[in-house]
Design a protein around this motif. Sequence first.
Motif, PDB file in Angstrom:
ATOM      1  N   THR A  47     -28.065  -8.393  17.134  1.00  0.00           N
ATOM      2  CA  THR A  47     -29.105  -8.854  16.210  1.00  0.00           C
ATOM      3  C   THR A  47     -29.381  -7.811  15.141  1.00  0.00           C
ATOM      4  N   ILE A  48     -29.541  -6.548  15.559  1.00  0.00           N
ATOM      5  CA  ILE A  48     -29.825  -5.468  14.611  1.00  0.00           C
ATOM      6  C   ILE A  48     -28.691  -5.325  13.599  1.00  0.00           C
ATOM      7  N   THR A  49     -27.454  -5.308  14.094  1.00  0.00           N
ATOM      8  CA  THR A  49     -26.295  -5.083  13.227  1.00  0.00           C
ATOM      9  C   THR A  49     -25.831  -6.359  12.524  1.00  0.00           C
ATOM     10  N   ARG A  50     -26.504  -7.457  12.799  1.00  0.00           N
ATOM     11  CA  ARG A  50     -26.238  -8.769  12.165  1.00  0.00           C
ATOM     12  C   ARG A  50     -24.837  -9.290  12.474  1.00  0.00           C
ATOM     13  N   LEU A  51     -24.311  -8.933  13.635  1.00  0.00           N
ATOM     14  CA  LEU A  51     -23.009  -9.446  14.038  1.00  0.00           C
ATOM     15  C   LEU A  51     -23.031 -10.966  14.168  1.00  0.00           C
ATOM     16  N   ALA A  52     -24.133 -11.483  14.691  1.00  0.00           N
ATOM     17  CA  ALA A  52     -24.222 -12.927  14.892  1.00  0.00           C
ATOM     18  C   ALA A  52     -24.101 -13.690  13.580  1.00  0.00           C
ATOM     19  N   ASP A  53     -24.569 -13.093  12.486  1.00  0.00           N
ATOM     20  CA  ASP A  53     -24.520 -13.763  11.182  1.00  0.00           C
ATOM     21  C   ASP A  53     -23.218 -13.490  10.433  1.00  0.00           C
ATOM     22  N   SER A  54     -22.676 -12.269  10.596  1.00  0.00           N
ATOM     23  CA  SER A  54     -21.524 -11.875   9.783  1.00  0.00           C
ATOM     24  C   SER A  54     -20.176 -12.214  10.403  1.00  0.00           C
ATOM     25  N   ASP A  55     -20.111 -12.337  11.723  1.00  0.00           N
ATOM     26  CA  ASP A  55     -18.822 -12.553  12.376  1.00  0.00           C
ATOM     27  C   ASP A  55     -19.043 -13.318  13.680  1.00  0.00           C
ATOM     28  N   PHE A  56     -19.049 -14.632  13.598  1.00  0.00           N
ATOM     29  CA  PHE A  56     -19.335 -15.456  14.774  1.00  0.00           C
ATOM     30  C   PHE A  56     -18.271 -15.270  15.853  1.00  0.00           C
ATOM     31  N   ARG A  57     -16.988 -15.283  15.468  1.00  0.00           N
ATOM     32  CA  ARG A  57     -15.916 -15.156  16.455  1.00  0.00           C
ATOM     33  C   ARG A  57     -15.932 -13.782  17.126  1.00  0.00           C
ATOM     34  N   GLY A  58     -16.102 -12.740  16.318  1.00  0.00           N
ATOM     35  CA  GLY A  58     -16.157 -11.402  16.887  1.00  0.00           C
ATOM     36  C   GLY A  58     -17.339 -11.236  17.821  1.00  0.00           C
ATOM     37  N   ASN A  59     -18.482 -11.765  17.421  1.00  0.00           N
ATOM     38  CA  ASN A  59     -19.670 -11.656  18.251  1.00  0.00           C
ATOM     39  C   ASN A  59     -19.518 -12.451  19.539  1.00  0.00           C
ATOM     40  N   ALA A  60     -18.851 -13.605  19.455  1.00  0.00           N
ATOM     41  CA  ALA A  60     -18.595 -14.399  20.659  1.00  0.00           C
ATOM     42  C   ALA A  60     -17.724 -13.621  21.637  1.00  0.00           C
ATOM     43  N   PHE A  61     -16.712 -12.917  21.104  1.00  0.00           N
ATOM     44  CA  PHE A  61     -15.880 -12.084  21.967  1.00  0.00           C
ATOM     45  C   PHE A  61     -16.711 -10.957  22.582  1.00  0.00           C
ATOM     46  N   GLY A  62     -17.600 -10.357  21.791  1.00  0.00           N
ATOM     47  CA  GLY A  62     -18.462  -9.300  22.315  1.00  0.00           C
ATOM     48  C   GLY A  62     -19.309  -9.794  23.474  1.00  0.00           C
ATOM     49  N   TRP A  63     -19.884 -10.982  23.317  1.00  0.00           N
ATOM     50  CA  TRP A  63     -20.675 -11.573  24.398  1.00  0.00           C
ATOM     51  C   TRP A  63     -19.826 -11.799  25.639  1.00  0.00           C
ATOM     52  N   LEU A  64     -18.618 -12.309  25.440  1.00  0.00           N
ATOM     53  CA  LEU A  64     -17.714 -12.570  26.561  1.00  0.00           C
ATOM     54  C   LEU A  64     -17.360 -11.276  27.279  1.00  0.00           C
ATOM     55  N   ALA A  65     -17.071 -10.227  26.513  1.00  0.00           N
ATOM     56  CA  ALA A  65     -16.694  -8.942  27.100  1.00  0.00           C
ATOM     57  C   ALA A  65     -17.839  -8.345  27.915  1.00  0.00           C
ATOM     58  N   VAL A  66     -19.031  -8.335  27.342  1.00  0.00           N
ATOM     59  CA  VAL A  66     -20.181  -7.760  28.040  1.00  0.00           C
ATOM     60  C   VAL A  66     -20.542  -8.594  29.268  1.00  0.00           C
ATOM     61  N   ALA A  67     -20.461  -9.923  29.141  1.00  0.00           N
ATOM     62  CA  ALA A  67     -20.747 -10.794  30.280  1.00  0.00           C
ATOM     63  C   ALA A  67     -19.758 -10.561  31.412  1.00  0.00           C
ATOM     64  N   LEU A  68     -18.476 -10.346  31.063  1.00  0.00           N
ATOM     65  CA  LEU A  68     -17.469 -10.082  32.081  1.00  0.00           C
ATOM     66  C   LEU A  68     -17.756  -8.781  32.820  1.00  0.00           C
ATOM     67  N   VAL A  69     -18.042  -7.724  32.070  1.00  0.00           N
ATOM     68  CA  VAL A  69     -18.347  -6.435  32.699  1.00  0.00           C
ATOM     69  C   VAL A  69     -19.586  -6.555  33.579  1.00  0.00           C
ATOM     70  N   ALA A  70     -20.621  -7.225  33.067  1.00  0.00           N
ATOM     71  CA  ALA A  70     -21.856  -7.400  33.838  1.00  0.00           C
ATOM     72  C   ALA A  70     -21.589  -8.191  35.119  1.00  0.00           C
ATOM     73  N   ALA A  71     -20.764  -9.234  35.035  1.00  0.00           N
ATOM     74  CA  ALA A  71     -20.457 -10.047  36.211  1.00  0.00           C
ATOM     75  C   ALA A  71     -19.671  -9.248  37.248  1.00  0.00           C
ATOM     76  N   LEU A  72     -18.712  -8.447  36.792  1.00  0.00           N
ATOM     77  CA  LEU A  72     -17.935  -7.630  37.717  1.00  0.00           C
ATOM     78  C   LEU A  72     -18.828  -6.649  38.472  1.00  0.00           C
ATOM     79  N   VAL A  73     -19.764  -6.025  37.760  1.00  0.00           N
ATOM     80  CA  VAL A  73     -20.695  -5.098  38.408  1.00  0.00           C
ATOM     81  C   VAL A  73     -21.654  -5.858  39.324  1.00  0.00           C
ATOM     82  N   LEU A  74     -22.137  -6.989  38.843  1.00  0.00           N
ATOM     83  CA  LEU A  74     -23.119  -7.766  39.602  1.00  0.00           C
ATOM     84  C   LEU A  74     -22.565  -8.198  40.958  1.00  0.00           C
ATOM     85  N   PHE A  75     -21.288  -8.601  40.967  1.00  0.00           N
ATOM     86  CA  PHE A  75     -20.688  -9.098  42.213  1.00  0.00           C
ATOM     87  C   PHE A  75     -19.830  -8.035  42.911  1.00  0.00           C
ATOM     88  N   ASP A  76     -20.131  -6.758  42.582  1.00  0.00           N
ATOM     89  CA  ASP A  76     -19.599  -5.613  43.310  1.00  0.00           C
ATOM     90  C   ASP A  76     -18.091  -5.427  43.171  1.00  0.00           C
TER      91      ASP A  76
END
Length: 277
Positions: A47-76
């Motif tokens: 939001t701060i860096t305006r990724l959501a507005d300037s690069d939808f595809r890149g930001n979608a990949f960022g969300w996917l990457a962070v969600a994957l890392v979070a899920a891997l940690v969450l499920f040990d």
Amino acid sequence: MQTELRLRIISGIVLAIAVLAATWFGGFAFRVLAAGIGVLIYYEWSTITRLADSDFRGNAFGWLAVALVAALVLFDFDELALPALLAATVIGIAYALVARSSRWLPGGIVYSGLTVISLAAIRGDTAHGFAAMLFIFAVVWATDILAYFIGRAIGGPKLAPSISPGKTWSGAIGGAVSAVVAGTLVHMAFFSLNGLWVPAIALVLSIFSQIGDLFESFIKRRFGVKDSSRLIPGHGGVMDRVDGLVFACFAAFLIALGDAIMKGTVNTPAGVFLFGP
């Protein structure tokens, strides 16, 4: 008492109780906390860096990457989280170069993903991990609180006037000294103190905590933002509250990881390397 101050105090108390409770229980409860912090940090970063507005595809990949890392940690599946983060970062950098997208994309992936990994790795499921997290909390909170009061009381030359005009060298030094004292006392509550390793690591983590604070101030000043978000009543955003903690955990995790690699014992919890007796 003003409404804003009352709201700030209440939300601060609630947050402190929630964080300390998750730290006490460890395990899945703390992994939920770590994953949640990482995901919210990426939300605020994008939001701060305006990724959501300037690069939808890149930001979608960022969300996917962070969600994957979070899920891997969450499920040990911690052993897969760091390789997944490294792969996502490389892809993010390649995408930013090829698509001429924002360099803030891979930065957000690293900042958010490493937050999840380092928090979970330090706490782990051991008593050493519990002591390690309390140690880091003490260092970061002492740095933050005492730097503010000592800086206001003494004043003097500014630490980084172009980034954060309110911070002074007297506050930075006072906060670091206070962190060494606070961290050493917390360590001594669990283990005997042998040598200068604990005060030294407290000093290093205090310095990184202050760097983290300045780093977030730089980003907000770069994009003309006062608070990272309004998610926490009276406090602003998650990044506003954990900027110092995140960098301190980065430093602690990387020190432990480097030690583990050199000794060939990468499966030992980070808390044992840093704060074992």
